[in-house]
Scaffold this motif. Structure first.
Motif, PDB file in Angstrom:
ATOM      1  N   VAL A 188     111.246  45.383 -95.595  1.00  0.00           N
ATOM      2  CA  VAL A 188     111.892  45.525 -94.286  1.00  0.00           C
ATOM      3  C   VAL A 188     111.449  46.835 -93.644  1.00  0.00           C
ATOM      4  CG1 VAL A 188     113.965  46.716 -95.125  1.00  0.00           C
ATOM      5  CG2 VAL A 188     114.113  45.307 -93.057  1.00  0.00           C
ATOM      6  N   GLN A 189     111.363  46.824 -92.314  1.00  0.00           N
ATOM      7  CA  GLN A 189     111.101  48.050 -91.568  1.00  0.00           C
ATOM      8  C   GLN A 189     112.444  48.652 -91.157  1.00  0.00           C
ATOM      9  OE1 GLN A 189     107.930  47.831 -88.509  1.00  0.00           O
ATOM     10  NE2 GLN A 189     107.659  45.712 -89.149  1.00  0.00           N
ATOM     11  N   ALA A 190     112.735  49.820 -91.686  1.00  0.00           N
ATOM     12  CA  ALA A 190     114.019  50.469 -91.399  1.00  0.00           C
ATOM     13  C   ALA A 190     113.831  51.972 -91.433  1.00  0.00           C
ATOM     14  CB  ALA A 190     115.074  50.046 -92.409  1.00  0.00           C
ATOM     15  N   GLU A 191     114.457  52.654 -90.483  1.00  0.00           N
ATOM     16  CA  GLU A 191     114.331  54.105 -90.384  1.00  0.00           C
ATOM     17  C   GLU A 191     115.626  54.664 -89.812  1.00  0.00           C
ATOM     18  OE1 GLU A 191     110.392  56.069 -89.195  1.00  0.00           O
ATOM     19  OE2 GLU A 191     111.654  56.323 -87.412  1.00  0.00           O
ATOM     20  N   LEU A 228     126.213  50.774 -92.419  1.00  0.00           N
ATOM     21  CA  LEU A 228     126.517  50.220 -93.735  1.00  0.00           C
ATOM     22  C   LEU A 228     125.221  49.821 -94.446  1.00  0.00           C
ATOM     23  CD1 LEU A 228     128.772  49.190 -95.707  1.00  0.00           C
ATOM     24  CD2 LEU A 228     128.463  46.949 -94.631  1.00  0.00           C
ATOM     25  N   GLY A 229     124.340  49.147 -93.709  1.00  0.00           N
ATOM     26  CA  GLY A 229     123.080  48.697 -94.286  1.00  0.00           C
ATOM     27  C   GLY A 229     122.204  49.843 -94.744  1.00  0.00           C
ATOM     28  N   TYR A 230     122.124  50.895 -93.946  1.00  0.00           N
ATOM     29  CA  TYR A 230     121.336  52.047 -94.368  1.00  0.00           C
ATOM     30  C   TYR A 230     121.875  52.620 -95.679  1.00  0.00           C
ATOM     31  CZ  TYR A 230     119.037  52.322 -89.757  1.00  0.00           C
ATOM     32  OH  TYR A 230     118.298  52.081 -88.627  1.00  0.00           O
ATOM     33  N   GLY A 231     123.187  52.685 -95.782  1.00  0.00           N
ATOM     34  CA  GLY A 231     123.765  53.187 -97.021  1.00  0.00           C
ATOM     35  C   GLY A 231     123.411  52.318 -98.216  1.00  0.00           C
ATOM     36  N   LEU A 232     123.380  51.015 -98.010  1.00  0.00           N
ATOM     37  CA  LEU A 232     123.058  50.090 -99.106  1.00  0.00           C
ATOM     38  C   LEU A 232     121.568  50.074 -99.427  1.00  0.00           C
ATOM     39  CD1 LEU A 232     125.409  47.100 -98.196  1.00  0.00           C
ATOM     40  CD2 LEU A 232     125.726  48.818 -99.986  1.00  0.00           C
ATOM     41  N   MET A 233     120.731  50.509 -98.495  1.00  0.00           N
ATOM     42  CA  MET A 233     119.293  50.580 -98.762  1.00  0.00           C
ATOM     43  C   MET A 233     118.929  51.733 -99.681  1.00  0.00           C
ATOM     44  SD  MET A 233     117.572  49.945 -95.038  1.00  0.00           S
ATOM     45  CE  MET A 233     118.021  48.547 -94.012  1.00  0.00           C
ATOM     46  N   ASP A 234     119.774  52.731 -99.753  1.00  0.00           N
ATOM     47  CA  ASP A 234     119.460  53.924-100.533  1.00  0.00           C
ATOM     48  C   ASP A 234     119.475  53.612-102.024  1.00  0.00           C
ATOM     49  OD1 ASP A 234     118.880  56.708-100.754  1.00  0.00           O
ATOM     50  OD2 ASP A 234     120.958  57.063-101.331  1.00  0.00           O
TER      51      ASP A 234
END
Length: 299
Positions: free
Chosen positions: A190-193, A232-238
């Motif tokens: 996934v592309q996420a920043e 929430l998603g950013y936290g779960l990506m870590d």
């Protein structure tokens, strides 16, 4: 092809959006609490493009907080030309050089605006031939003409957002600071920043002004469901073992000078309406991302 995280959130039919809506449905009370806490608007919107203002504020904050910050460092794409790269390099050097004297120089803010327009090309993979930037490129005019493509109202808004952030945000951030941070644990699918990681807190900037009330005309910051799922998603990506050590997630309503912070485990429990195992939440989140990745590459 890696799908874009924010686009997955916006697509109600994506595996990710359906998973989040099913697993963590109780967003409304959180959104209402943020609206109540944000209070009255401080920085009114204007005629400068709202999305570009948001990107420009992201970039400005990176420059303010991180000495080595580079607003854009894109790889080659069909939309990103050599001329775009030259402009990016020149303006990046310019904003670093003029940052200390920006109070007396509107050209600093004009340059941030043009960098934000370049950022839109990177983000969307498309360059609008009718944009002021592309018209400037075709005209082969001088650098002053390039900076003058920034609308006057963009300078007013960026200066005002800066003043609010200096008072309400920047002094309260903990080191280490990482701007435009990606997430190694999921970067293959996934592309996420993220906008910013400060210490163990992930922070997402929101420059939305809010819709005026039908009777009073007063504006209120009311985050969307996707805004909540985004942090929430950013936290779960870590990755808890090899990531940033994110324990809290936050939204900063830039026009209101208001930050709201949630401990990640507590936010999960609240949104789910029951106790949630963080490791299991990360695993199911990745499973949904993988399903969207497979779907995007099966076409």
């Amino acid at each position: 092809m890696r799908p874009i995280f924010t686009k997955l959130l916006a697509n109600r039919q994506s595996h990710l959006a359906r998973h989040l809506k099913t697993a963590y449905p109780a967003t409304l009370d959180v959104r209402k609490a943020i609206r109540a806490g944000a209070g009255d608007i401080i920085v009114e919107p204007g005629d400068a493009h709202a999305g570009t203002i948001g990107t420009a504020f992201d970039m400005f904050s990176g420059l303010m907080l991180i000495p080595e910050y580079r607003p854009l460092d894109p790889g080659p794409t069909r939309a990103w030309t050599r001329v775009h790269g030259l402009i990016n390099d020149s303006l990046t050097e310019f904003v670093h050089a003029t940052l200390p004297d920006r109070e007396e120089d509107d050209n600093f803010y004009r340059a941030i605006w043009v960098l934000a327009e370049l950022g839109a090309i990177v983000r969307t993979g498309y360059s609008n031939p009718d944009s002021a930037l592309e018209q400037y490129i075709r005209s082969k005019d001088n650098a002053e003409a390039l900076l003058n493509t920034a609308p006057a109202d963009s300078i007013r808004q960026l200066r005002a957002l800066e003043a609010v952030a200096i008072e309400h945000l920047y002094p309260h951030l903990s080191a280490p600071l990482n701007a435009s941070a990606s997430f190694p644990a999921v970067q293959d699918i996934v592309q996420a920043e993220s906008d910013l990681i400060a210490g163990d807190m992930l922070l997402d900037y929101k420059t939305a002004a809010g819709t005026p009330h039908k009777t009073t005309g007063a504006r209120a910051f009311f985050p969307t469901e996707s805004d909540i799922y985004q942090i929430l998603g950013y936290g779960l990506m870590d990755d808890p073992d090899d990531g940033y050590g994110i324990n809290a997630v936050a939204l900063y309503a830039a026009r209101y000078g208001f930050s709201t912070v949630y401990e990640l485990p507590q936010l999960l429990d609240y949104l789910a309406g029951t106790a949630v195992n963080l490791d299991a939440a990360r695993a199911s989140f990745r499973f949904a991302l993988e399903a969207d990745y497979e779907a995007a590459n099966a076409r």
